[in-house]
Design a protein around this motif. Structure first.
Motif, PDB file in Angstrom:
ATOM      1  N   LEU A 116      85.747 -13.122  69.403  1.00 45.96           N
ATOM      2  CA  LEU A 116      87.314 -12.695  69.203  1.00 45.96           C
ATOM      3  C   LEU A 116      88.180 -14.029  69.415  1.00 45.96           C
ATOM      4  O   LEU A 116      89.346 -14.310  68.659  1.00 45.96           O
ATOM      5  CB  LEU A 116      87.600 -11.357  69.853  1.00 45.96           C
ATOM      6  N   SER A 117      87.439 -15.142  70.718  1.00 43.88           N
ATOM      7  CA  SER A 117      88.322 -16.140  70.998  1.00 43.88           C
ATOM      8  C   SER A 117      88.094 -17.754  69.443  1.00 43.88           C
ATOM      9  O   SER A 117      89.024 -17.568  69.910  1.00 43.88           O
ATOM     10  CB  SER A 117      87.736 -16.361  71.653  1.00 43.88           C
ATOM     11  N   ARG A 118      87.038 -17.612  68.618  1.00 44.20           N
ATOM     12  CA  ARG A 118      87.907 -18.013  67.922  1.00 44.20           C
ATOM     13  C   ARG A 118      88.515 -17.738  66.083  1.00 44.20           C
ATOM     14  O   ARG A 118      88.632 -16.496  65.931  1.00 44.20           O
ATOM     15  CB  ARG A 118      86.296 -18.707  67.309  1.00 44.20           C
ATOM     16  N   ILE A 181      88.986 -22.142  77.496  1.00 40.90           N
ATOM     17  CA  ILE A 181      88.500 -23.679  76.649  1.00 40.90           C
ATOM     18  C   ILE A 181      88.659 -24.817  75.371  1.00 40.90           C
ATOM     19  O   ILE A 181      89.421 -24.469  74.643  1.00 40.90           O
ATOM     20  CB  ILE A 181      86.698 -22.952  76.814  1.00 40.90           C
ATOM     21  N   SER A 182      88.709 -26.116  76.417  1.00 42.41           N
ATOM     22  CA  SER A 182      88.733 -26.678  75.675  1.00 42.41           C
ATOM     23  C   SER A 182      88.468 -27.114  74.205  1.00 42.41           C
ATOM     24  O   SER A 182      87.902 -27.036  74.141  1.00 42.41           O
ATOM     25  CB  SER A 182      88.917 -28.372  75.759  1.00 42.41           C
ATOM     26  N   TRP A 201      75.953 -21.016  74.560  1.00 48.53           N
ATOM     27  CA  TRP A 201      74.656 -20.689  75.574  1.00 48.53           C
ATOM     28  C   TRP A 201      74.417 -22.668  76.548  1.00 48.53           C
ATOM     29  O   TRP A 201      74.463 -21.955  78.059  1.00 48.53           O
ATOM     30  CB  TRP A 201      73.564 -21.480  74.547  1.00 48.53           C
ATOM     31  N   ARG A 202      75.208 -23.527  75.471  1.00 51.92           N
ATOM     32  CA  ARG A 202      75.260 -24.087  76.139  1.00 51.92           C
ATOM     33  C   ARG A 202      76.462 -24.942  76.984  1.00 51.92           C
ATOM     34  O   ARG A 202      76.820 -26.106  78.200  1.00 51.92           O
ATOM     35  CB  ARG A 202      74.582 -25.348  75.243  1.00 51.92           C
ATOM     36  N   ILE A 203      77.863 -24.544  76.775  1.00 49.69           N
ATOM     37  CA  ILE A 203      78.791 -25.284  77.064  1.00 49.69           C
ATOM     38  C   ILE A 203      79.726 -24.069  77.571  1.00 49.69           C
ATOM     39  O   ILE A 203      80.275 -24.459  78.281  1.00 49.69           O
ATOM     40  CB  ILE A 203      79.441 -25.987  75.755  1.00 49.69           C
ATOM     41  N   THR A 302      92.294 -16.226  85.877  1.00 55.04           N
ATOM     42  CA  THR A 302      92.538 -16.971  84.727  1.00 55.04           C
ATOM     43  C   THR A 302      92.701 -16.417  83.134  1.00 55.04           C
ATOM     44  O   THR A 302      92.895 -15.853  82.441  1.00 55.04           O
ATOM     45  CB  THR A 302      91.536 -18.021  84.715  1.00 55.04           C
ATOM     46  N   GLY A 303      91.654 -15.411  83.711  1.00 58.61           N
ATOM     47  CA  GLY A 303      91.501 -14.422  82.296  1.00 58.61           C
ATOM     48  C   GLY A 303      92.011 -13.533  81.531  1.00 58.61           C
ATOM     49  O   GLY A 303      92.653 -13.193  80.027  1.00 58.61           O
ATOM     50  N   ALA A 304      92.720 -12.911  82.505  1.00 55.25           N
ATOM     51  CA  ALA A 304      93.824 -11.855  82.126  1.00 55.25           C
ATOM     52  C   ALA A 304      95.462 -11.782  82.703  1.00 55.25           C
ATOM     53  O   ALA A 304      95.865 -11.603  81.047  1.00 55.25           O
ATOM     54  CB  ALA A 304      94.147 -10.748  83.015  1.00 55.25           C
ATOM     55  N   VAL A 305      95.789 -13.516  82.936  1.00 58.37           N
ATOM     56  CA  VAL A 305      97.173 -14.451  82.722  1.00 58.37           C
ATOM     57  C   VAL A 305      96.881 -15.009  81.752  1.00 58.37           C
ATOM     58  O   VAL A 305      97.702 -15.185  80.671  1.00 58.37           O
ATOM     59  CB  VAL A 305      97.218 -14.108  84.147  1.00 58.37           C
ATOM     60  N   LYS A 306      96.209 -15.689  81.971  1.00 58.75           N
ATOM     61  CA  LYS A 306      96.448 -16.650  80.639  1.00 58.75           C
ATOM     62  C   LYS A 306      95.495 -16.333  79.234  1.00 58.75           C
ATOM     63  O   LYS A 306      95.020 -15.420  79.070  1.00 58.75           O
ATOM     64  CB  LYS A 306      95.473 -18.227  80.918  1.00 58.75           C
ATOM     65  N   GLY A 307      96.397 -16.794  78.011  1.00 56.49           N
ATOM     66  CA  GLY A 307      95.608 -16.814  76.986  1.00 56.49           C
ATOM     67  C   GLY A 307      97.064 -15.620  76.302  1.00 56.49           C
ATOM     68  O   GLY A 307      96.098 -15.567  75.026  1.00 56.49           O
TER      69      GLY A 307
END
Length: 307
Positions: A116-118, A181-182, A201-203, A302-307
């Protein structure tokens, strides 16, 4: 040569904003009293529970119930509870359900949140709207029970995991964190030939350890403390988790299997057994929480306020 007086002190407090007044001594003292009172209100009942669980029958009788001052400390209640029987079996059931359920819930939540983030993922907007709708509208208890029964999950441990496996709120928090995430970092990994699963998994996951630790704690505490699903989906007493056994012991005054004879002979007090079971139920959460506490500010805010 620079003088010592002109060297900035690293331990000094950061400057206060110009619009914020300096704290007064009375205000600082009031804050300290409030915090001390809150700590006392939280820790004092826990102290009573622990001391009573370690007290002998004679000490509990002299105190007239709950014990405040420790005296004649004994571990008989814990030895009897952990020597086999209903309580030990229930603790193992709760531990297994918590470990398996947390792993399953985190796997589904992380995969769903990453998808969902993509913004370019297939149907992500409609899926997101559907998930949001479930936060406001639910089918209810009876349809949920009929669904679990139709799937043949009654009297199985899956009934303790699947009906409450995923929290939409936790998915939204993870999604908001992943979106921060950048994008350039992800694009560079794609140029190097990495696929979505490898990028996740890696990033993404190494950069999201804080929020993943917090959400995992939420799921683990939820599974460990859950009792309602077991009360309606399980009929076999040998499959009951620790919370349901604790309800039988504390509220219904039913001694656990194997301890009734010990209580009747006067070796144990029923109250010490009840308090010992409560300590066993609280101990895992009390041990795990300090290790995740440092991640709460970064992970949740960070997860709840941003985005």
């Amino acid at each position: 040569m620079t003088s010592l007086s002109s060297t900035p002190r690293r331990w000094a407090a950061p400057p206060r904003p110009v619009w914020e007044e300096e704290p007064r001594k009375a205000g600082l003292a009031a804050k300290g009293l409030v915090l001390a009172g809150a700590c006392f209100a939280i820790l004092f009942p826990l102290w009573i529970v622990v001391v009573t669980s370690l007290s002998s029958r004679k000490t509990i009788t002299e105190a007239g119930g709950l014990v405040v001052v420790p005296k004649d400390i004994t571990f008989v209640a814990y030895q009897e509870l952990l020597s086999g029987g209903q309580v030990q079996r229930a603790a193992l059931v709760s531990l297994g359900v918590t470990v398996v359920g947390t792993l399953f819930s985190m796997t589904v939540s992380v995969l769903c949140a990453y998808g969902l983030s993509r913004s370019g993922s297939l149907g992500h907007r409609w899926i997101l709207m559907t998930l949001l709708a479930t936060m406001f509208f639910g089918a209810g208890l009876i349809p949920t029970y009929l669904l679990v029964q139709a799937l043949g999950l009654t009297d199985t441990y899956l009934a303790l995991i699947l009906p409450s496996a995923v929290s939409v709120f936790n998915i939204l928090v993870l999604r908001a964190f992943f979106m921060n995430i950048s994008q350039e970092l992800i694009d560079s990994a794609r140029i190097d030939g990495a696929g979505d699963f490898r990028i996740l998994w890696r990033i993404v996951m190494p950069l999201s350890r804080a929020v993943i630790a917090v959400i995992a704690l939420f799921y683990a505490v939820g599974y460990w403390s859950a009792w309602f699903n077991a009360s309606i989906y399980l009929t076999d007493q040998d499959m009951m988790p620790l919370q349901n056994v604790m309800i039988q012991i504390v509220q219904k005054q039913e001694p656990p299997t194997g301890l009734a004879q010990v209580i009747r002979t006067g070796q144990l007090s029923p109250l010490s057994v009840q308090m010992a079971v409560m300590v066993m139920a609280l101990l895992p959460v009390a041990i795990a929480s300090p290790f995740v506490q440092k991640h709460f500010k970064k992970g949740m805010l960070t997860g709840a306020v941003k985005g």
